[in-house]
Design a protein around this motif. Structure first.
Motif, short mmCIF file in Angstrom:
data_model
loop_
_atom_site.label_atom_id
_atom_site.label_comp_id
_atom_site.label_asym_id
_atom_site.label_seq_id
_atom_site.Cartn_x
_atom_site.Cartn_y
_atom_site.Cartn_z
N GLY A 15 0.80 -1.21 0.00
CA GLY A 15 0.00 0.00 0.00
C GLY A 15 0.83 1.26 0.00
N THR A 16 1.99 1.20 0.65
CA THR A 16 2.84 2.40 0.74
C THR A 16 4.31 2.10 0.43
OG1 THR A 16 3.16 2.03 3.13
CG2 THR A 16 1.36 3.50 2.46
N HIS A 17 4.60 0.95 -0.17
CA HIS A 17 6.00 0.64 -0.45
C HIS A 17 6.14 -0.20 -1.72
CE1 HIS A 17 5.13 -3.39 1.15
NE2 HIS A 17 6.20 -3.78 0.47
N ILE A 18 7.35 -0.22 -2.24
CA ILE A 18 7.75 -1.17 -3.28
C ILE A 18 9.10 -1.73 -2.87
CG2 ILE A 18 8.66 0.75 -4.68
CD1 ILE A 18 8.37 -1.06 -7.13
N SER A 19 9.26 -3.03 -3.02
CA SER A 19 10.54 -3.69 -2.77
C SER A 19 10.83 -4.62 -3.93
CB SER A 19 10.50 -4.49 -1.46
OG SER A 19 10.20 -3.66 -0.37
N SER A 20 12.10 -4.73 -4.29
CA SER A 20 12.47 -5.60 -5.40
C SER A 20 13.80 -6.27 -5.11
CB SER A 20 12.56 -4.82 -6.72
OG SER A 20 13.54 -3.80 -6.65
N ALA A 21 14.00 -7.43 -5.73
CA ALA A 21 15.25 -8.16 -5.54
C ALA A 21 15.39 -9.22 -6.63
CB ALA A 21 15.30 -8.82 -4.17
N ILE A 22 16.62 -9.61 -6.90
CA ILE A 22 16.87 -10.75 -7.79
C ILE A 22 16.75 -12.03 -6.97
CG2 ILE A 22 18.54 -11.86 -9.33
CD1 ILE A 22 19.93 -9.08 -9.51
N VAL A 23 16.03 -12.99 -7.52
CA VAL A 23 15.89 -14.28 -6.86
C VAL A 23 16.63 -15.34 -7.67
CG1 VAL A 23 14.26 -16.10 -6.20
CG2 VAL A 23 13.68 -13.69 -5.80
N SER A 24 17.50 -16.06 -6.99
CA SER A 24 18.15 -17.24 -7.58
C SER A 24 17.17 -18.39 -7.43
CB SER A 24 19.47 -17.54 -6.86
OG SER A 24 19.97 -18.79 -7.29
N VAL A 25 16.56 -18.77 -8.53
CA VAL A 25 15.46 -19.73 -8.48
C VAL A 25 15.92 -21.10 -7.98
CG1 VAL A 25 13.75 -20.97 -9.87
CG2 VAL A 25 14.18 -18.53 -10.29
N HIS A 26 17.02 -21.60 -8.51
CA HIS A 26 17.46 -22.94 -8.13
C HIS A 26 17.96 -23.01 -6.70
CE1 HIS A 26 18.09 -23.77 -12.70
NE2 HIS A 26 16.85 -23.95 -12.31
N GLU A 27 18.50 -21.91 -6.21
CA GLU A 27 18.98 -21.88 -4.82
C GLU A 27 17.89 -21.43 -3.84
OE1 GLU A 27 22.47 -19.50 -4.65
OE2 GLU A 27 23.67 -20.85 -5.90
N LYS A 28 16.75 -21.01 -4.37
CA LYS A 28 15.63 -20.52 -3.55
C LYS A 28 16.09 -19.44 -2.58
CE LYS A 28 12.90 -24.82 -3.49
NZ LYS A 28 12.15 -25.77 -2.64
N ARG A 29 16.74 -18.45 -3.11
CA ARG A 29 17.24 -17.38 -2.23
C ARG A 29 17.24 -16.05 -2.95
NH1 ARG A 29 22.48 -15.46 -2.87
NH2 ARG A 29 23.68 -16.54 -4.51
N ILE A 30 17.11 -15.00 -2.14
CA ILE A 30 17.23 -13.63 -2.64
C ILE A 30 18.70 -13.24 -2.64
CG2 ILE A 30 16.86 -11.23 -1.92
CD1 ILE A 30 14.02 -12.02 -1.16
N ILE A 31 19.15 -12.63 -3.72
CA ILE A 31 20.50 -12.08 -3.75
C ILE A 31 20.44 -10.74 -3.01
CG2 ILE A 31 22.34 -11.20 -5.25
CD1 ILE A 31 21.43 -13.23 -7.36
N GLU A 32 20.92 -10.76 -1.78
CA GLU A 32 20.67 -9.66 -0.85
C GLU A 32 21.16 -8.31 -1.35
OE1 GLU A 32 18.80 -9.59 1.73
OE2 GLU A 32 18.36 -11.74 1.80
N GLU A 33 22.30 -8.28 -2.06
CA GLU A 33 22.82 -6.98 -2.52
C GLU A 33 21.94 -6.35 -3.59
OE1 GLU A 33 25.50 -10.18 -4.56
OE2 GLU A 33 24.39 -9.90 -2.67
N SER A 34 20.99 -7.14 -4.14
CA SER A 34 20.09 -6.60 -5.16
C SER A 34 18.80 -6.06 -4.56
CB SER A 34 19.74 -7.69 -6.17
OG SER A 34 18.86 -8.66 -5.61
N TYR A 35 18.61 -6.25 -3.25
CA TYR A 35 17.37 -5.83 -2.61
C TYR A 35 17.30 -4.31 -2.51
CZ TYR A 35 13.70 -5.34 0.91
OH TYR A 35 12.56 -4.97 1.59
N ALA A 36 16.16 -3.76 -2.93
CA ALA A 36 15.94 -2.31 -2.85
C ALA A 36 14.50 -2.07 -2.42
CB ALA A 36 16.20 -1.65 -4.20
N THR A 37 14.27 -0.99 -1.70
CA THR A 37 12.91 -0.69 -1.24
C THR A 37 12.72 0.81 -1.13
OG1 THR A 37 11.23 -1.21 0.45
CG2 THR A 37 13.49 -0.81 1.23
#
Length: 313
Positions: A15-37
């Motif tokens: 409602g008041t935010h947007i967050s985005s990140a690259i997800v490594s699908v095979h590893e089932k993990r977010i690439i933390e340095e790509s996270y932005a909000t």
């Protein structure tokens, strides 16, 4: 041959935010340095909102310069036409400037890199539910009802990793928020405003949110009673759907789930008394679960199973 690594950008629109990140699908993990909000002023113009969304996405895309991406997946609240990627938010309400706007067409001109990437859309509560099922460490949790308790009530019915939105075992579009309950609908009771209203009715006092009630839980019997009633009524509301869907797991997310220690006993006792024996799991993924979940839209098996059932309103 091992599968080629796959990467998808997941985007959570709140409602008041947007967050985005690259997800490594095979590893089932977010690439933390790509996270932005970023914070989003949801009553601003279409251009202003698209600029804010793009500014956040562009930070993630910058990290992805050397990564081959499959696409961009959005976990986004309704009302929304998920097949067409078109917003249906009423004018005059949050994101009202996006009414009848195809998000891909409006957003793409503001993106700085890889702007030919396909975009797909999934309900935010459904995305959270899909993410929880995907990340589940137990193979026994095949049929899950995942709910989010916060400013509103979100829900996702998951069968072996796939959202169920049609059929006799789930409500229309898999949504619970608009199901009639007591003197209104579920969203009126199982949400922040439900707590605020209950506390005002009991004491004549006003609080801003659930955290204030949690902070005084140990010293205020009114608050204890409110949480106890909440747990029982949540059980009362969910029980028929848990039974109809034959769920083996109930997953709770959203900010109110952090207060589970205040209402969990009452909820569990109600379900037990109604012969509903199932696992109750409190999410530790929250928003990032939705980011993970929506990226499943670029998994071929998942896409084939869901693309024709995406809600259009």
């Amino acid at each position: 041959m091992p599968e080629k690594e796959a990467y998808v950008i997941g985007v959570d629109i709140g409602g008041t935010h947007i967050s985005s990140a690259i997800v490594s699908v095979h590893e089932k993990r977010i690439i933390e340095e790509s996270y932005a909000t970023s914070h989003v002023a949801n009553m601003e113009s279409l251009t202003s909102i698209m600029q804010t969304w793009a500014n956040t996405l562009n930070k993630t895309l910058t990290i992805a310069k050397e990564i081959e991406l499959q696409g961009i997946a959005f976990a986004i609240p309704g009302p929304f036409d998920y097949k067409a990627g078109m917003a249906k938010y009423p004018k005059g309400f949050k994101y009202g400037a996006l009414y009848q706007i195809k998000i891909e067409e409006a957003l793409r001109p503001f993106l700085s890199h890889k702007n030919s990437l396909p975009m797909r859309f999934l309900n935010d509560a459904t995305s959270f539910a899909v993410g929880e099922a995907w990340l589940s460490k137990s193979e026994e949790n095949k049929k899950q009802l995942c709910i989010t308790l916060g400013t509103g009530l979100g829900a996702g019915f998951i069968d072996d990793g796939i959202p169920v939105v049609t059929g006799s075992t789930v409500p229309p579009n898999g949504c619970l928020w608009n199901i009639p309950y007591k003197e209104g609908m579920a969203d009126d009771y199982f949400s922040t405003r439900g707590f605020i209203k209950a506390y005002h009715k009991a004491t004549g006092k006003t609080v801003k949110g659930v955290k204030e009630l949690v902070d005084s839980y140990d010293t205020d019997n009114n608050i204890k009673e409110i949480f106890d009633t909440f747990g029982k009524e949540l059980g009362d509301f969910l029980a028929p759907w848990l039974e109809r869907f034959q769920a083996d797991t109930l997953v709770l997310g959203g900010n109110i789930s952090k207060a589970y220690f205040c209402f969990g006993k009452a909820l569990q006792e109600y379900l037990n008394a109604n012969n509903l024996s199932l696992h109750i799991h409190i999410s530790h993924h929250m928003e990032k679960g939705a980011i993970m979940g929506c990226t499943r839209l670029f998994n071929n098996h998942f896409w084939e199973k869901t693309k024709n059932n995406l809600p259009t309103i």
